[in-house]
Design a protein around this motif. Structure first.
Motif, PDB file in Angstrom:
ATOM      1  N   ALA A 111       1.418   1.588  -3.507  1.00 45.18           N
ATOM      2  CA  ALA A 111       0.181   1.972  -4.208  1.00 45.18           C
ATOM      3  C   ALA A 111      -0.128   3.449  -4.032  1.00 45.18           C
ATOM      4  O   ALA A 111      -0.659   4.095  -4.933  1.00 45.18           O
ATOM      5  CB  ALA A 111      -0.987   1.129  -3.711  1.00 45.18           C
TER       6      ALA A 111
ATOM      7  N   LEU B 271       0.814  -1.217   0.000  1.00 52.17           N
ATOM      8  CA  LEU B 271       0.000   0.000   0.000  1.00 52.17           C
ATOM      9  C   LEU B 271       0.848   1.268   0.000  1.00 52.17           C
ATOM     10  O   LEU B 271       0.429   2.290  -0.551  1.00 52.17           O
ATOM     11  CB  LEU B 271      -0.960  -0.006   1.187  1.00 52.17           C
ATOM     12  CG  LEU B 271      -2.111  -1.009   1.094  1.00 52.17           C
ATOM     13  CD1 LEU B 271      -2.987  -0.932   2.338  1.00 52.17           C
ATOM     14  CD2 LEU B 271      -2.951  -0.775  -0.162  1.00 52.17           C
TER      15      LEU B 271
ATOM     16  N   TYR C 299      -7.318  -5.752   0.511  1.00 50.96           N
ATOM     17  CA  TYR C 299      -6.122  -5.173  -0.112  1.00 50.96           C
ATOM     18  C   TYR C 299      -6.476  -4.452  -1.412  1.00 50.96           C
ATOM     19  O   TYR C 299      -6.051  -3.311  -1.641  1.00 50.96           O
ATOM     20  CB  TYR C 299      -5.072  -6.251  -0.388  1.00 50.96           C
ATOM     21  CG  TYR C 299      -4.073  -5.822  -1.430  1.00 50.96           C
ATOM     22  CD1 TYR C 299      -3.168  -4.789  -1.174  1.00 50.96           C
ATOM     23  CD2 TYR C 299      -4.060  -6.412  -2.701  1.00 50.96           C
ATOM     24  CE1 TYR C 299      -2.281  -4.368  -2.150  1.00 50.96           C
ATOM     25  CE2 TYR C 299      -3.174  -5.992  -3.674  1.00 50.96           C
ATOM     26  CZ  TYR C 299      -2.285  -4.974  -3.387  1.00 50.96           C
ATOM     27  OH  TYR C 299      -1.414  -4.550  -4.364  1.00 50.96           O
TER      28      TYR C 299
ATOM     29  N   MET D 210      -8.260  -1.152  -0.672  1.00 48.83           N
ATOM     30  CA  MET D 210      -7.358  -0.105  -0.201  1.00 48.83           C
ATOM     31  C   MET D 210      -6.402   0.319  -1.308  1.00 48.83           C
ATOM     32  O   MET D 210      -5.994   1.482  -1.386  1.00 48.83           O
ATOM     33  CB  MET D 210      -6.593  -0.591   1.025  1.00 48.83           C
ATOM     34  CG  MET D 210      -7.473  -0.765   2.258  1.00 48.83           C
ATOM     35  SD  MET D 210      -6.555  -1.031   3.794  1.00 48.83           S
ATOM     36  CE  MET D 210      -5.850  -2.673   3.494  1.00 48.83           C
ATOM     37  N   GLN D 211      -6.052  -0.605  -2.197  1.00 53.12           N
ATOM     38  CA  GLN D 211      -5.190  -0.276  -3.336  1.00 53.12           C
ATOM     39  C   GLN D 211      -5.892   0.711  -4.275  1.00 53.12           C
ATOM     40  O   GLN D 211      -5.282   1.677  -4.752  1.00 53.12           O
ATOM     41  CB  GLN D 211      -4.820  -1.546  -4.094  1.00 53.12           C
ATOM     42  CG  GLN D 211      -3.896  -1.321  -5.278  1.00 53.12           C
ATOM     43  CD  GLN D 211      -3.728  -2.571  -6.118  1.00 53.12           C
ATOM     44  OE1 GLN D 211      -4.689  -3.330  -6.320  1.00 53.12           O
ATOM     45  NE2 GLN D 211      -2.529  -2.826  -6.590  1.00 53.12           N
TER      46      GLN D 211
ATOM     47  N   SER E 247      -5.993   4.069  -2.589  1.00 56.12           N
ATOM     48  CA  SER E 247      -4.633   4.628  -2.587  1.00 56.12           C
ATOM     49  C   SER E 247      -4.272   5.169  -3.959  1.00 56.12           C
ATOM     50  O   SER E 247      -3.606   6.207  -4.081  1.00 56.12           O
ATOM     51  CB  SER E 247      -3.621   3.553  -2.165  1.00 56.12           C
ATOM     52  OG  SER E 247      -3.846   3.126  -0.844  1.00 56.12           O
TER      53      SER E 247
END
Length: 396
Positions: free
Chosen positions: A228, A225, A343, A346-347, A350
């Motif tokens: 990212a 992250l 993930y 959140m990627q 981000s």
């Protein structure tokens, strides 16, 4: 190819046709919206909203898939929503409809991502996951070659006929939905995840997963992250190409070239990653990424720009499927969809902020600083992964 099961093959075909539909429209959607009077600000806000929606959806529906022990219904519904969204874009004069269409498409992506990746993970062992994810990514990205190529040819013969292209994009989407009916739910998955049925599906429960996740998952995802958050949209690479003197057709051509390299290298690099280790392959990919961004920041020669896009395709092949395979290896099988979904969500979020940061740097300091700073961050992420120890789950 002996490790590629029928289920993996079917999912790969579903992704292929879905990406053909999506990528037919990706290069021309901003041009179309601008041509009918939408501002750059509206387009930016539109894409930002849809990324946030897709981001949360990936985590939420990934957890819901784990909680119910079901995979196929989420996959089928997700691809169906994305297919339905395409022709709605033809009603482009109504801002609400455009927004609804894009959100519906991104909800579809959020619904299917975690469940689909959980199926891919269940079709492999820890020693074969990279090649399975790599094969799927290769087929998916092949759609990103065929889709824009078809759009480019169509618009050459029928300039500015965007509306009919939106309807045409519905056809490969329908084919993709048809392939989902060849997928069969594994009863073992329901039994395996039956304990998860007691979990709450409330909004907050997705955040709570991070608290209960294994230290290995957290260490891996933190590094991914951080990267990212600085890995901005490919639009900035395209804008840099325009600065180097490439015309519109050359820019679309180089985008197709990048996706072709990505598609060609995804499976063989997945096979190689299974042999040398997922961590080593990911670090190689991040190293290539840093090199690409240093190159793009320092040169404007069209030949070197082409080289950079070739290397960028290799980087993508060495990291996208590999990162998901690695996450599935450090996570219990009954949490795979939640772990990958959280993930991926959140990627996505981000990536939205990464593009804001990149735009801010570009505005204040220019393109070279933007690319060089991003390359430096990639080097720091490599050093982070070299330092931390991440242990994979033991297969039962």
């Amino acid at each position: 190819m002996k490790y590629i099961s029928k289920t993996v093959g079917v999912l790969s075909l579903v992704s292929l046709f879905t990406d053909i539909a999506s990528e037919m429209l990706y290069p021309i959607l901003p041009i179309y919206l601008k041509s009918i009077g939408y501002s750059i600000l509206f387009i930016g806000i539109l894409e930002g909203i849809t990324e946030v929606v897709a981001g949360y959806g990936k985590g939420y529906f990934g957890q819901l898939s784990d909680d119910t022990g079901k995979r196929v219904p989420f996959v089928r519904l997700g691809y169906a929503l994305s297919a339905i969204a395409k022709p709605l874009l033809s009603i482009g004069q109504v801002p609400f409809v455009v927004l609804f269409s894009r959100i519906l498409d991104r909800i579809g992506k959020g619904v299917r991502t975690g469940a689909r990746d959980a199926i891919l993970s269940s079709e492999a062992t820890n020693k074969t996951k990279a090649r399975v994810f790599g094969f799927h990514r290769s087929m998916d990205t092949l759609g990103a070659v065929l889709g824009p190529s078809f759009a480019l040819v169509y618009l050459y013969f029928y300039p500015k006929d965007y509306i009919f292209l939106f309807y045409l994009a519905f056809l490969p989407g329908i084919i993709a939905i048809g392939f989902t009916f060849f997928l069969k739910e594994k009863l073992a998955q329901s039994k395996q995840t039956s304990l998860n049925n007691q979990k709450s599906n409330k909004f907050i429960s997705l955040i709570n997963y991070w608290k209960t996740a294994s230290p290995n998952y957290k260490k891996l995802v933190v590094g991914l992250l951080v990267f990212a958050f600085w890995n901005s949209s490919d639009v900035f690479l395209i804008l840099r190409s325009k600065e180097a003197g490439l015309n519109d057709y050359q820019v679309i051509g180089i985008y197709i070239f990048y996706n072709l390299v990505y598609a060609v290298f995804s499976y063989p690099l997945g096979v190689f990653a299974d042999k040398i280790g997922l961590k080593k392959m990911l670090l190689c990919g991040l190293g290539i990424y840093a090199g690409v961004y240093f190159l793009m920041g320092l040169v404007q020669n069209p030949v070197l720009i082409l080289l950079a896009f070739f290397l960028y395709g290799v980087y993508a092949a060495a990291t996208e499927g590999i990162s998901k395979a690695w996450i599935s290896n450090v996570t219990p099988s009954n949490e795979t969809a939640t772990a990958i979904g959280l993930y991926a969500g959140m990627q996505s979020i981000s990536a939205f902020f990464a593009s804001l940061v990149a735009g801010w740097l570009w505005f204040l300091f220019g393109a070279p600083v933007t690319f060089i700073v991003t390359g430096v961050v990639a080097v720091f992420v490599i050093l982070y992964f070299l330092k931390v120890k991440i242990t994979e789950e033991t297969e039962v």
